[in-house]
Design a protein around this motif. Structure first.
Motif, short mmCIF file in Angstrom:
data_model
loop_
_atom_site.label_atom_id
_atom_site.label_comp_id
_atom_site.label_asym_id
_atom_site.label_seq_id
_atom_site.Cartn_x
_atom_site.Cartn_y
_atom_site.Cartn_z
N CYS A 83 -2.56 1.72 -3.87
CA CYS A 83 -2.71 1.80 -2.41
C CYS A 83 -3.65 0.72 -1.87
N CYS A 86 -3.36 0.67 4.01
CA CYS A 86 -2.80 0.16 5.26
C CYS A 86 -2.59 1.26 6.29
N CYS A 89 1.63 5.16 5.97
CA CYS A 89 2.19 6.47 5.62
C CYS A 89 1.59 7.57 6.49
FE1 SF4 Z 1 -1.55 3.35 0.83
FE2 SF4 Z 1 -0.01 4.77 2.51
FE3 SF4 Z 1 -0.35 2.14 2.92
FE4 SF4 Z 1 1.13 2.98 0.85
S1 SF4 Z 1 1.60 3.27 3.05
S2 SF4 Z 1 -0.47 1.36 0.80
S3 SF4 Z 1 0.02 4.86 0.25
S4 SF4 Z 1 -1.97 3.74 3.03
#
Ligand code: SF4
Length: 103
Positions: A83, A86, A89
């Motif tokens: 992870c 970002c 999700c």
């Molecule tokens: Fe991490 Fe969620 Fe971004 Fe994937 S989408 S890198 S799990 S914060």
């Protein structure tokens, strides 16, 4: 929504597919929270799959959850070590089932 303080309010019951499982659990109806850095409350997850599609580093994997009241498929943060915080999700989950703790 997932309880962001789950590490204080729940007990870690063990691991499944290499990720922590935070209880209480009572399968197949109650599956708990899976993961710690990237945490998915499987009892809230409806198997929408947006997180899995949008994650730039493919943290999530599908798992079959037959007989769970919300959905028969869910995601587990199998590669949470990858992870990059970002937060995509967290933003796309329609039921706020995911907590990511950059700390
Ligand atoms: Fe991490 Fe969620 Fe971004 Fe994937 S989408 S890198 S799990 S914060």
């Amino acid at each position: 929504a997932i309880d962001p303080n789950f590490e204080e309010t729940r007990e870690r019951e063990g691991q499944e597919r290499g990720v922590d499982v935070w209880g209480p659990t009572d399968p197949p109806e109650q599956l708990g929270i899976h993961g710690t850095h990237v945490a998915v409350d499987l009892d809230i997850c409806v198997g929408d799959g947006a997180c899995l599609e949008d994650c730039p580093v493919d943290v999530f994997e599908w798992i079959d959850t037959p007989d769970h009241p919300e959905s028969e498929q869910k995601v587990t943060p199998a590669d949470e070590d990858q992870c990059i915080d970002c937060m995509l999700c967290v933003d796309v989950c329609p039921v706020d089932a995911i907590d990511v703790d950059p700390g």
